[in-house]
Design an enzyme around this catalytic site. Sequence first.
Site, short mmCIF file in Angstrom:
data_model
loop_
_atom_site.label_atom_id
_atom_site.label_comp_id
_atom_site.label_asym_id
_atom_site.label_seq_id
_atom_site.Cartn_x
_atom_site.Cartn_y
_atom_site.Cartn_z
N GLY A 150 37.00 49.13 40.53
CA GLY A 150 36.67 47.63 39.28
C GLY A 150 36.57 46.39 40.31
O GLY A 150 36.72 46.36 41.48
N ARG A 151 35.68 45.64 39.63
CA ARG A 151 35.35 44.22 40.15
C ARG A 151 35.88 43.31 39.24
O ARG A 151 35.97 43.25 37.89
CB ARG A 151 33.74 44.31 40.40
CG ARG A 151 33.27 45.12 41.15
CD ARG A 151 31.53 44.94 41.46
NE ARG A 151 31.12 45.98 42.16
CZ ARG A 151 31.07 45.93 43.78
NH1 ARG A 151 31.57 44.73 44.31
NH2 ARG A 151 30.44 46.98 44.39
N GLY A 152 36.12 41.94 39.96
CA GLY A 152 36.36 40.58 39.13
C GLY A 152 35.71 39.67 39.67
O GLY A 152 35.21 39.83 40.85
N MET A 188 37.19 37.33 41.30
CA MET A 188 37.73 36.96 42.67
C MET A 188 37.86 37.96 43.70
O MET A 188 37.87 37.69 45.13
CB MET A 188 39.12 36.37 42.61
CG MET A 188 39.28 34.98 41.68
SD MET A 188 40.90 34.42 41.56
CE MET A 188 41.71 35.85 40.64
N GLY A 189 37.72 39.31 43.28
CA GLY A 189 37.68 40.43 44.37
C GLY A 189 37.19 41.55 43.75
O GLY A 189 36.50 41.67 42.90
N VAL A 227 38.77 46.18 43.42
CA VAL A 227 39.78 47.16 43.48
C VAL A 227 38.86 48.39 43.92
O VAL A 227 38.10 48.78 43.26
CB VAL A 227 40.45 47.24 42.32
CG1 VAL A 227 41.46 48.26 42.54
CG2 VAL A 227 41.23 45.84 42.04
N LYS A 245 43.31 46.50 46.62
CA LYS A 245 43.10 45.14 45.86
C LYS A 245 42.48 44.29 47.12
O LYS A 245 43.34 44.01 47.73
CB LYS A 245 44.11 44.62 44.77
CG LYS A 245 43.50 43.39 44.09
CD LYS A 245 44.41 42.78 43.08
CE LYS A 245 44.03 41.98 42.35
NZ LYS A 245 45.08 41.51 41.37
N ASP A 298 50.49 37.42 30.78
CA ASP A 298 49.25 38.02 30.64
C ASP A 298 49.35 39.54 30.12
O ASP A 298 48.64 40.35 30.44
CB ASP A 298 48.34 37.96 31.53
CG ASP A 298 46.83 38.26 31.17
OD1 ASP A 298 46.33 38.08 29.91
OD2 ASP A 298 45.78 38.49 31.99
#
Length: 344
Positions: free
Chosen positions: A18-20, A22-23, A25, A40, A135
């Site tokens: 996965g991508r976000g 800020m970074g 995984v 991560k 969250d």
Amino acid sequence: MRLGTTIAGKLRLERVIGRGAMGVVLEATDLSLGRRVAVKLILPHHAADPQLRGRFIREARAMTRLATEHVARVFEVGELDDGMLFLAMELLEGQSLEQLIQSGGPLPVVDAVELLLEALDAVAEAHHLGLVHRDLKPSNLFLSARPGKAPILKVLDFGIVKDSGGGAKLTATGTLPGTPAYMAPEQIALQEDLIDARADVWALGVTLFEILTGALPWNGPINVMLTRIRTEAPPRVRATRPDVSHELESILERCLAKHPAQRYANGGELRAALRELASRGLVRSERGIERQAAATEISVARRGRARETAATAPAEGAGRGRLLPIALLLLTLLLGVGLVVALR
């Protein structure tokens, strides 16, 4: 960072999970132990931000403090030569509760409550340690597959955890700490002094409503939704799920009370209320109403265990089943002989 690269001297990066913003995984192989792990990575230009760096380190520390099996295990945390931060943890395979209801629809009442109780094992421990997740939502509750065992629920993403025991502030002034649809009124109002374990109780209430109905209690454009969360009473869950007991609906309504003082004080109190309800047999469909069918992984696992138990029962009684016709035949012959003797 290319796939196939080895970082920290032993973690070979295999594929992106996965991508976000800020970074990223990735799945990796721990060459020293020969096991698959999740890594991560926080990109260098974000890792230089003291606030984001603090979040990353706080997340790792929070996860390592929790002993429950309902949080992914952390194996290592560190910094690479280029300033990139990394976190190596347990690799999970399965699906989130968000994916589960998107593919299969609302969950049966008993499954929804069982899964929430698993999440509460982690949340209650976190609250006991002074940690507030901030969250909690279906996409951060992950149903992880296990070889030879029923799936287990894991609570993910402690990135904006709040440590009530002190420490640096992790969210910038004026920013909303969490995901708007699951934020309590005090989070929306940025009342930092009121954001504690009861904000997590609210988020779990929204989550329970969603996995039971397939919809959020409040929706609309973000500004409209945030206003509705603060001002409108939640819709009654029994309006769309009449198989939910009145007692469970009352628990849900208490979770979604506007003022924190009217909610359960923490995850431990909510867990106790749900367990007590389950002990009274009130976490199932009411008599005369069919529960909505949903082929969830936890249901399949439960039915599988039931079939395994049932499979041994016929084997134990098979001999008796074969002897019964023979016994009836002998009894018939004896009665016949007795009747002949009596007539003579």
